[in-house]
Design an enzyme around this catalytic site. Structure first.
Site, PDB file in Angstrom:
ATOM      1  N   ASP A   8       0.859  -1.192   0.000  1.00 19.58           N
ATOM      2  CA  ASP A   8       0.000   0.000   0.000  1.00 19.58           C
ATOM      3  C   ASP A   8       0.891   1.236   0.000  1.00 19.58           C
ATOM      4  O   ASP A   8       1.766   1.366   0.870  1.00 19.58           O
ATOM      5  CB  ASP A   8      -0.900   0.012   1.234  1.00 19.58           C
ATOM      6  CG  ASP A   8      -1.997  -1.056   1.163  1.00 19.58           C
ATOM      7  OD1 ASP A   8      -1.914  -1.898   0.261  1.00 19.58           O
ATOM      8  OD2 ASP A   8      -2.902  -1.030   2.006  1.00 19.58           O
ATOM      9  N   ASP A 130     -15.565  -3.328  -3.159  1.00 16.89           N
ATOM     10  CA  ASP A 130     -15.295  -3.102  -1.742  1.00 16.89           C
ATOM     11  C   ASP A 130     -16.631  -2.983  -1.022  1.00 16.89           C
ATOM     12  O   ASP A 130     -17.444  -2.128  -1.390  1.00 16.89           O
ATOM     13  CB  ASP A 130     -14.512  -1.800  -1.547  1.00 16.89           C
ATOM     14  CG  ASP A 130     -13.218  -1.780  -2.367  1.00 16.89           C
ATOM     15  OD1 ASP A 130     -12.707  -2.864  -2.668  1.00 16.89           O
ATOM     16  OD2 ASP A 130     -12.738  -0.682  -2.689  1.00 16.89           O
TER      17      ASP A 130
END
Length: 250
Positions: A8, A130
Site C-alpha cells: 500500500d 469493496d
C-alpha cells in the site's frame, strides 16, 4: 489459489491502514521497491499495489514509485486506487503494470468497465468490489452505495470481467480473518476469479479460503507482522490443487 502480497503506497512509502482510515497508519518502509523485491525473492508470483493517495485524489500520485517497483521486479503487478479514466489505465499500463483495478467507477458507471474490457482485454482490467455488510462502498470507502456486492459482481460478469478483488472493509487491516462465507458465495454464484482481500491473519485463514474454492487471496498486514510466512504459504496453497493438494490433517 493465487497469492498476492500487498504493498500500500502513501506519500511514496509502503504503509498499512486499519479499515481504510487514514489516521490509522503504520509506515513499514520508505523504499517500497525493496519490499517488492523481498516478496519476489520469497517466491511471490504476483504483486498487489494500492495507491492510497490516488484513491482519495481520484488520480494517481505515486507514478514514480510504481514505475520503480515495476522496474525492480520481473513478476506481474496489479494496482488499484484512483483509476477512473481510460487515460489513467493507459498511464498505469505504460509504467509496466499488468492489471489495473477499477473500483469507484465500476459502481458509478459500469458501462465504462465494459468498454475498457473491450479495449484492453479481460486480463488487464480487474473490478474492485469493496463492501461493508454486503453493500458496495466507493470513493476511498468514504461512501456506501445502494448496490450489493453480489449484484455488482453479476453485472461485471455480464460485461466480460474475469477478475474481481473483493474487499470486506470491516476486516481490512484488522487481522480478524477474511469473510470466507461471502467470498465463497460470490465465487460459486459467478464462477469468476474472486480474489479475497481484507483481514488475512494466519495460515488457517488461507486454508479456509483454499478449501472454499476461492481463487486468490491478498495478504498485507499479516506478512509485515510476520504472522504469515510467504514462502510457506506459496508452497501450501499456490503450488497445490484442491484434489491432490495440501494435507493439513483434516
Amino acid at each position: 489459489m493465487q497469492l498476492y502480497p500487498a504493498i500500500d503506497l502513501k506519500d511514496g512509502q509502503c504503509v498499512r491502514l486499519k479499515q481504510g482510515e487514514f489516521k490509522e497508519i503504520t509506515v513499514y518502509s520508505h523504499k517500497p521497491e525493496e519490499v517488492a523485491a523481498l516478496w519476489q525473492s520469497q517466491g511471490a508470483t504476483f504483486l498487489h499495489l494500492v495507491d492510497l493517495d490516488g484513491a482519495l485524489a481520484g488520480r494517481s500520485v505515486n507514478d514514480k514509485v510504481i514505475k520503480k517497483i515495476a522496474d525492480t521486479v520481473s513478476i506481474p503487478i496489479e494496482i488499484g486506487g484512483g483509476i477512473r479514466s481510460e487515460e489513467a489505465i493507459e498511464s498505469m499500463l505504460s509504467l509496466g503494470v499488468a492489471r489495473v483495478i477499477i473500483g469507484t467507477k465500476a459502481v458509478e458507471n459500469p458501462e465504462f468497465i465494459r468498454d475498457m474490457v473491450k479495449k484492453f482485454g479481460q486480463d488487464r482490467i480487474v473490478a474492485g468490489v469493496d463492501a461493508k455488510d454486503g453493500m458496495v462502498a466507493v470513493e476511498g470507502w468514504e461512501k456506501i452505495s445502494g448496490i450489493s456486492a453480489s449484484e455488482l459482481c453479476g453485472r461485471m460478469k455480464e460485461y466480460g470481467v474475469r477478475h474481481i478483488v473483493y474487499t470486506d472493509i470491516s476486516r481490512d487491516g484488522m487481522l480478524t480473518g477474511p469473510n470466507v462465507e461471502y467470498t465463497k458465495k460470490l465465487t460459486e454464484e459467478t464462477g469468476m476469479d474472486i480474489i479475497a482481500s481484507g483481514g488475512m491473519s494466519s495460515m488457517e485463514d488461507l486454508r479456509q479460503l483454499f478449501h472454499a474454492g476461492v481463487r486468490g487471496a491478498i495478504i498485507g498486514k499479516a506478512l509485515y507482522e510476520k504472522r504469515i510466512d510467504l514462502k510457506e504459504a506459496i508452497e501450501a496453497f499456490e503450488k497445490q490443487d484442491h484434489q491432490g493438494g495440501y494435507d493439513d490433517g483434516v
